[in-house]
Write a protein that holds these residues in place. Structure first.
Motif, PDB file in Angstrom:
ATOM      1  N   ALA A   1     -10.469 -15.055   3.748  1.00 48.20           N
ATOM      2  CA  ALA A   1     -10.009 -13.777   4.475  1.00 48.20           C
ATOM      3  C   ALA A   1      -8.663 -13.614   3.525  1.00 48.20           C
ATOM      4  N   LEU A   2      -7.759 -14.717   3.272  1.00 50.47           N
ATOM      5  CA  LEU A   2      -6.790 -14.490   2.748  1.00 50.47           C
ATOM      6  C   LEU A   2      -6.829 -13.833   1.279  1.00 50.47           C
ATOM      7  N   ARG A   3      -7.867 -14.271   0.504  1.00 49.91           N
ATOM      8  CA  ARG A   3      -7.909 -13.977  -0.727  1.00 49.91           C
ATOM      9  C   ARG A   3      -8.442 -12.396  -0.688  1.00 49.91           C
ATOM     10  N   LEU A   4      -9.299 -12.043   0.087  1.00 49.85           N
ATOM     11  CA  LEU A   4      -9.697 -10.600   0.339  1.00 49.85           C
ATOM     12  C   LEU A   4      -8.488  -9.737   0.777  1.00 49.85           C
ATOM     13  N   ALA A   5      -7.656 -10.104   1.282  1.00 51.94           N
ATOM     14  CA  ALA A   5      -6.568  -9.413   1.722  1.00 51.94           C
ATOM     15  C   ALA A   5      -5.693  -9.384   0.513  1.00 51.94           C
TER      16      ALA A   5
ATOM     17  N   ILE B   1      -1.606  -7.022   5.889  1.00 45.79           N
ATOM     18  CA  ILE B   1      -2.838  -6.716   5.935  1.00 45.79           C
ATOM     19  C   ILE B   1      -3.770  -7.321   7.038  1.00 45.79           C
ATOM     20  N   LEU B   2      -3.471  -8.615   6.948  1.00 45.92           N
ATOM     21  CA  LEU B   2      -4.267  -9.462   7.843  1.00 45.92           C
ATOM     22  C   LEU B   2      -4.179  -9.025   9.508  1.00 45.92           C
ATOM     23  N   ASN B   3      -2.949  -8.371   9.749  1.00 45.92           N
ATOM     24  CA  ASN B   3      -2.739  -8.245  11.152  1.00 45.92           C
ATOM     25  C   ASN B   3      -2.797  -6.795  11.511  1.00 45.92           C
ATOM     26  N   GLN B   4      -3.431  -6.087  10.507  1.00 44.65           N
ATOM     27  CA  GLN B   4      -3.957  -4.741  10.899  1.00 44.65           C
ATOM     28  C   GLN B   4      -5.070  -4.431  11.985  1.00 44.65           C
ATOM     29  N   PRO B   5      -5.765  -5.466  12.192  1.00 43.14           N
ATOM     30  CA  PRO B   5      -6.814  -5.191  13.249  1.00 43.14           C
ATOM     31  C   PRO B   5      -6.114  -5.420  14.689  1.00 43.14           C
ATOM     32  N   GLN B   6      -5.053  -6.441  14.498  1.00 40.50           N
ATOM     33  CA  GLN B   6      -4.533  -6.660  15.776  1.00 40.50           C
ATOM     34  C   GLN B   6      -3.692  -5.483  16.485  1.00 40.50           C
ATOM     35  N   LEU B   7      -2.805  -4.769  15.237  1.00 43.64           N
ATOM     36  CA  LEU B   7      -2.221  -3.409  15.537  1.00 43.64           C
ATOM     37  C   LEU B   7      -3.173  -2.568  16.162  1.00 43.64           C
ATOM     38  N   THR B   8      -4.210  -2.361  15.532  1.00 39.14           N
ATOM     39  CA  THR B   8      -5.464  -1.544  16.103  1.00 39.14           C
ATOM     40  C   THR B   8      -5.764  -1.986  17.771  1.00 39.14           C
ATOM     41  N   GLU B   9      -6.026  -3.187  18.037  1.00 36.58           N
ATOM     42  CA  GLU B   9      -6.195  -3.656  19.289  1.00 36.58           C
ATOM     43  C   GLU B   9      -5.079  -3.281  20.281  1.00 36.58           C
ATOM     44  N   GLY B  10      -3.827  -3.331  19.885  1.00 41.62           N
ATOM     45  CA  GLY B  10      -2.773  -2.998  20.659  1.00 41.62           C
ATOM     46  C   GLY B  10      -2.558  -1.592  21.001  1.00 41.62           C
ATOM     47  N   ALA B  11      -3.036  -0.885  19.859  1.00 41.80           N
ATOM     48  CA  ALA B  11      -2.998   0.533  20.280  1.00 41.80           C
ATOM     49  C   ALA B  11      -4.091   1.224  21.355  1.00 41.80           C
TER      50      ALA B  11
END
Length: 223
Positions: free
Chosen positions: A31-35, A61-71
């Motif tokens: 996941a880190l290398r993907l980001a 980049i890795l925290n983008q899904p968490q931001l989406t869930e918060g929204a």
């Protein structure tokens, strides 16, 4: 007296290994290398350490899904407001965001997966082509060695036949020379032969000749 000026030392940017970055961000190396492929597309799959600035960008980049869930959670809390229109708008907005965010996530993951699979497929194709080339070269070398052996055997057989033919020719020539010598000796011996004289037949009778002589003497006495 002037004081010497202080020289400010340039600090080198700090770096962190991939292993420590995975532990710090609580994620996996894949996941880190993907980001990291969004930041360093040239060496994201081979780099062993990254600067702290790259680490911060990877963390975002890795925290983008968490931001989406918060929204999404915030939008769901607004749905409980007494205003029906606001609730309806937020429901439609939440549905729209959910429908929009999922394809974006899929589209974001697809290039990353392709980025990882394409080098693997290219390496596998190169390996297959290399194996095919080595197999073809080995086959050609075996055929060349076999052809060389066959040509050597043909040359050996041809040389043996040539030597046999040469020996047979020498024997034949010696036999012919020997026959000529014998025939010459025979002709020389035959030349020694003499001519045979003709033998005349003896037609004279001795008794008749004597009688004729006596008769002739008697006649001469009587006269």
């Amino acid at each position: 007296m002037a004081r010497p000026r202080k020289t400010t030392a340039t600090t080198e940017p700090t770096t962190i290994s991939i292993k420590d970055a995975v532990s710090q961000l609580s994620t996996t190396e894949q996941a880190l290398r993907l980001a990291l492929s969004h930041i360093r597309p040239d060496d994201f799959d081979t780099v062993k350490s990254i600067p702290s600035l790259d680490l911060e960008a990877v963390a975002k980049i890795l925290n983008q899904p968490q931001l989406t869930e918060g929204a999404t959670t915030t939008a769901n809390s607004l749905e409980n407001a007494p205003n029906a229109e606001t609730s309806t708008q937020q429901e439609s907005q939440t549905a729209t965001e959910g429908a929009t965010n999922d394809p974006i996530g899929q589209l974001a993951e697809q290039p990353q997966q392709k980025t990882l699979t394409q080098p693997a497929q290219a390496a596998q194709a190169n390996q297959v082509s290399l194996v095919e080339m080595l197999a073809r070269q080995a086959t050609e070398e075996i055929e060349a060695i076999d052809g060389l052996s066959r040509v050597k055997n043909a040359v050996i057989i041809n040389n043996l036949q040539a030597r046999d033919a040469e020996l047979a020719q020498q024997i034949q020539e010696r036999h012919c020379d020997r026959k000529h010598e014998i025939m010459s000796s025979i002709r020389d011996v035959a030349a020694l032969a003499q001519d045979k004289p003709e033998v005349n037949s003896d037609d004279i009778s001795l008794t008749s000749e004597i009688d004729d002589l006596i008769n002739q003497l008697g006649k001469s006495l009587t006269r």
